[in-house]
Write an enzyme that holds these catalytic residues in place. Structure first.
Site, PDB file in Angstrom:
ATOM      1  N   HIS A  54       0.834  -1.209   0.000  1.00 36.46           N
ATOM      2  CA  HIS A  54       0.000   0.000   0.000  1.00 36.46           C
ATOM      3  C   HIS A  54       0.863   1.252   0.000  1.00 36.46           C
ATOM      4  CE1 HIS A  54      -2.829  -2.891   2.270  1.00 36.46           C
ATOM      5  NE2 HIS A  54      -2.998  -2.998   0.983  1.00 36.46           N
ATOM      6  N   ASP A  91      -6.461   5.477   0.615  1.00 39.55           N
ATOM      7  CA  ASP A  91      -6.482   4.242  -0.166  1.00 39.55           C
ATOM      8  C   ASP A  91      -7.677   3.398   0.267  1.00 39.55           C
ATOM      9  OD1 ASP A  91      -5.681   2.930   2.140  1.00 39.55           O
ATOM     10  OD2 ASP A  91      -3.599   2.655   1.492  1.00 39.55           O
ATOM     11  N   ALA A 138      14.077  -8.582  -1.631  1.00 36.94           N
ATOM     12  CA  ALA A 138      15.082  -8.280  -2.661  1.00 36.94           C
ATOM     13  C   ALA A 138      14.700  -6.973  -3.351  1.00 36.94           C
ATOM     14  CB  ALA A 138      15.110  -9.415  -3.676  1.00 36.94           C
ATOM     15  N   HIS A 156       2.993 -13.552  -7.523  1.00 31.47           N
ATOM     16  CA  HIS A 156       1.663 -13.749  -6.950  1.00 31.47           C
ATOM     17  C   HIS A 156       0.644 -12.782  -7.567  1.00 31.47           C
ATOM     18  CE1 HIS A 156       2.645 -10.065  -5.041  1.00 31.47           C
ATOM     19  NE2 HIS A 156       1.788 -10.158  -4.055  1.00 31.47           N
ATOM     20  N   TRP A 193      -0.784  -6.156  -7.598  1.00 29.07           N
ATOM     21  CA  TRP A 193      -0.853  -5.199  -8.707  1.00 29.07           C
ATOM     22  C   TRP A 193       0.455  -4.419  -8.876  1.00 29.07           C
ATOM     23  CZ3 TRP A 193      -3.237  -5.528 -12.914  1.00 29.07           C
ATOM     24  CH2 TRP A 193      -3.377  -4.438 -13.768  1.00 29.07           C
ATOM     25  N   SER A 229       3.510  -5.564  -8.299  1.00 33.03           N
ATOM     26  CA  SER A 229       4.433  -6.466  -8.978  1.00 33.03           C
ATOM     27  C   SER A 229       4.059  -6.577 -10.456  1.00 33.03           C
ATOM     28  CB  SER A 229       4.391  -7.857  -8.343  1.00 33.03           C
ATOM     29  OG  SER A 229       4.890  -7.779  -7.030  1.00 33.03           O
ATOM     30  N   GLU A 253       5.172  -3.501 -12.251  1.00 32.89           N
ATOM     31  CA  GLU A 253       6.642  -3.473 -12.368  1.00 32.89           C
ATOM     32  C   GLU A 253       7.093  -4.419 -13.482  1.00 32.89           C
ATOM     33  OE1 GLU A 253       7.793  -4.256  -8.293  1.00 32.89           O
ATOM     34  OE2 GLU A 253       6.864  -2.386  -7.647  1.00 32.89           O
ATOM     35  N   ALA A 275      -6.419 -11.721  -2.013  1.00 38.58           N
ATOM     36  CA  ALA A 275      -6.969 -10.425  -2.450  1.00 38.58           C
ATOM     37  C   ALA A 275      -7.512 -10.541  -3.887  1.00 38.58           C
ATOM     38  CB  ALA A 275      -5.934  -9.318  -2.305  1.00 38.58           C
ATOM     39  N   GLU A 276      -7.182  -9.561  -4.759  1.00 38.31           N
ATOM     40  CA  GLU A 276      -7.750  -9.580  -6.114  1.00 38.31           C
ATOM     41  C   GLU A 276      -6.820 -10.267  -7.101  1.00 38.31           C
ATOM     42  OE1 GLU A 276      -5.554  -7.498  -5.363  1.00 38.31           O
ATOM     43  OE2 GLU A 276      -5.076  -6.027  -6.909  1.00 38.31           O
TER      44      GLU A 276
HETATM   45  N1  UDP Z   1       8.841  -5.921  -3.083  1.00 36.52           N
HETATM   46  C1  UDP Z   1      10.204  -5.750  -3.126  1.00 36.52           C
HETATM   47  N2  UDP Z   1      10.993  -6.788  -2.741  1.00 36.52           N
HETATM   48  C2  UDP Z   1      10.498  -7.985  -2.327  1.00 36.52           C
HETATM   49  C3  UDP Z   1       9.097  -8.161  -2.300  1.00 36.52           C
HETATM   50  C4  UDP Z   1       8.294  -7.103  -2.696  1.00 36.52           C
HETATM   51  O1  UDP Z   1      10.710  -4.678  -3.495  1.00 36.52           O
HETATM   52  O2  UDP Z   1      11.274  -8.872  -1.996  1.00 36.52           O
HETATM   53  C5  UDP Z   1       7.971  -4.789  -3.501  1.00 36.52           C
HETATM   54  C6  UDP Z   1       7.531  -4.980  -4.931  1.00 36.52           C
HETATM   55  O3  UDP Z   1       8.488  -4.423  -5.812  1.00 36.52           O
HETATM   56  C7  UDP Z   1       6.189  -4.259  -4.947  1.00 36.52           C
HETATM   57  C8  UDP Z   1       5.662  -4.443  -3.531  1.00 36.52           C
HETATM   58  O4  UDP Z   1       6.785  -4.790  -2.718  1.00 36.52           O
HETATM   59  O5  UDP Z   1       6.381  -2.893  -5.212  1.00 36.52           O
HETATM   60  C9  UDP Z   1       4.641  -5.560  -3.415  1.00 36.52           C
HETATM   61  O6  UDP Z   1       3.418  -5.106  -3.853  1.00 36.52           O
HETATM   62  P1  UDP Z   1       2.369  -6.061  -4.578  1.00 36.52           P
HETATM   63  O7  UDP Z   1       1.155  -5.232  -4.883  1.00 36.52           O
HETATM   64  O8  UDP Z   1       2.974  -6.725  -5.728  1.00 36.52           O
HETATM   65  O9  UDP Z   1       2.040  -7.194  -3.541  1.00 36.52           O
HETATM   66  P2  UDP Z   1       1.627  -7.195  -1.987  1.00 36.52           P
HETATM   67  O10 UDP Z   1       2.895  -7.184  -1.243  1.00 36.52           O
HETATM   68  O11 UDP Z   1       0.778  -5.989  -1.741  1.00 36.52           O
HETATM   69  O12 UDP Z   1       0.901  -8.484  -1.870  1.00 36.52           O
END
Ligand code: UDP
Length: 483
Positions: free
Chosen positions: A18, A114, A347, A364, A367, A369, A372, A387-388
């Site tokens: 978030h 949010d 990472a 997974h 959104w 990821s 990116e 989630a979604e």
């Molecule tokens: N992220 C990261 N390194 C990791 C795991 C996650 O930098 O080892 C960052 C990733 O780049 C993204 C965010 O954490 O910006 C994860 O957001 P996402 O919506 O994909 O998944 P959530 O963590 O909310 O399930």
């Protein structure tokens, strides 16, 4: 009171997933729209990234303010679902949010919350500020969220949940039962009612910002604007302003990136389940075997597994000690040390995906990821957990065509090593299928760049938001001054 530039307070709910897009929105409002922004961070994070690094994002017109930590231990059980913990934390933070706004010298123009911050919109009303909701996900998700409570309860409960019929949303792709939002699944769960209330409140905002762009979701965005379709449910302006993906910043001396520098172009698959995703231990084993058998290079961000759950979850790190790999097959590390890197907990994902040695992403489908991966032009293996993410996986695989996925949902059945091996080969080995996925994602990468650049659809949408915000704020001011 003299107005210099619009001032927005952005509220980020707990969790890196978030906080990251909210910070990116803040930066975009400052750099593209001449806003002054204050980001309120409601923190609690166990993801492994040093949160203070992110909080360093402060700049001349961007303040990042950490709200006082609230203690929810007396209110919720430590084993409670993470969504409930976020909701309670946000509720308990309301008075701190109010005090922080009241303590500002000049009343900010707008409050942007949010999905978990909608309760704070009442503070904006009370303090005569504008209020916006920022959906850090896509327009299809927004459509489902606001349509769920608007549709006849019989349709949602009887047809969709009990009879497992697809949920038909006017003008949008229907949602298959197996992809539906978890919050809709159990009408007896407090989450169900809480989520429906959030879906009802969102349209009362002065506008809804969505982390998507016209070319990606033109059909859904059209439906959200059209009063004969979803427009009558949305009732307010929807601003597609994405993709707001995490900026790739230079990272000083990082072993993972140094290792990537030594690998051939597009030869590495990056495996990560977001900021908190964990797998059941049997699934971890199968994934390890599948990666090894695929004979492809990999970087795998691992978290200790869950012992008994089949479905995988968020922020429920299992009991294994962090930093060791006892939960991987015997000898796995030795056998793969020339081709693979196992990274505990966290990472530098945005940098990894941008690296030319990376050829695919097993994700997974959170959104952030997903975006990116798109802006880095990297095809995916879609492995949704919660989630979604199941909707996202369907969109990526069936509508866009930039990913492959397992035959059955990984939350329903353990995906076995042979299938994993095959999926890894499909996204990594250059043949017609990979070529098509790569082309698709490259096309999207270009359209994403165009949308965010000056004159692009998302750039214009954010400019429109700024204008609307200024106009409405003037009206509020006149009203408040008794004009
Ligand atoms: N992220 C990261 N390194 C990791 C795991 C996650 O930098 O080892 C960052 C990733 O780049 C993204 C965010 O954490 O910006 C994860 O957001 P996402 O919506 O994909 O998944 P959530 O963590 O909310 O399930």
């Amino acid at each position: 009171m003299q107005i210099t530039k619009p001032h927005a307070v952005l509220l980020a709910s707990p969790g890196m997933g978030h906080l990251i897009p909210v910070l990116e929105l803040g930066k975009r409002l400052v750099t593209h729209q001449d806003f002054h922004v204050t980001v309120f961070v409601v923190a609690v994070d166990v993801s492994g990234e040093n949160i203070s690094k992110l909080l360093d994002s402060s700049s001349e017109h961007l303040d990042v303010l950490m709200l006082p930590t609230v203690d929810i231990s007396g209110i919720v059980d430590p084993d409670e679902n993470f969504v409930i913990k976020i909701v309670v934390t946000m509720h308990e933070s309301l008075s701190a949010i109010r005090s922080a706004i009241c303590g500002m010298k000049i009343r900010p123009t707008a409050l942007i919350v949010d999905l978990f911050g909608t309760e704070a919109m009442a503070i904006a009303d009370e303090l005569e500020m504008l209020k916006y909701v920022f959906i850090a996900s896509n327009a299809w998700f927004l459509a489902a969220t606001i349509y769920g409570p608007a549709v006849d309860k019989k349709v949602l409960d009887d047809e969709h949940i009990n009879q497992k019929k697809p949920l038909k949303i006017p003008g949008c792709t229907p949602i298959r039962f197996e992809d539906t939002l978890e919050a809709f699944l159990d009408p007896n769960d407090p989450l169900y009612h809480g989520y429906l209330s959030v879906g009802r409140v969102i349209p009362t905002a002065d506008g809804i910002l969505v982390n998507t762009w016209e070319d990606l979701e033109s059909k859904t965005l059209r439906a959200l604007k059209d009063d004969k379709l979803l427009g009558c449910v949305a009732r307010t302006t929807v601003y597609p302003i994405g993709p707001l993906a995490r900026a790739v910043e230079a990272v000083a001396e990082n072993q993972v990136l140094e290792w990537l520098d030594m690998q051939p172009t597009e030869s590495v698959i990056y495996v990560s389940f977001g900021s908190g995703g964990t797998l059941p231990s049997k699934q971890m084993m199968e994934l390890a075997w599948g990666l090894e058998q695929s004979q492809q290079r990999f970087i795998w961000v691992v978290r200790p597994p869950l012992e008994n759950d089949v479905s995988g979850s968020f922020l429920t790190v299992g009991n294994g000690p962090v930093g060791t790999v006892d939960y991987l097959p015997n000898g796995f590390m030795n056998r793969t040390h020339n081709v693979g890197l196992v990274v505990p907990m966290w990472a530098p994902q945005a940098q990894i995906l941008e690296h030319p040695s990376v050829g695919a992403f097993l994700s997974h489908c959170g959104w952030n990821s997903t975006l990116e991966s798109i802006v880095s032009g990297v095809p995916m293996i879609a492995w949704p957990l919660y989630a979604e993410q199941k909707m996202n996986a369907t969109m990526l695989t069936e509508e866009i065509g930039m990913s492959v996925r397992s035959r059955e949902l990984p939350t329903e059945r353990i995906v076995e090593r042979e299938e994993i091996e095959m999926m890894v080969r499909r996204v990594m080995v250059m043949d017609k299928e990979r070529h098509a996925m790569k082309n698709k994602v490259k096309e999207l990468k270009n359209s994403a760049l165009k949308a965010s650049s000056k004159g692009g659809s998302s750039y214009n949408s954010l400019s429109q938001l700024t204008k609307d915000c200024e106009n409405r704020f003037q009206c509020l001011k006149v009203k408040a001054e008794g004009g």
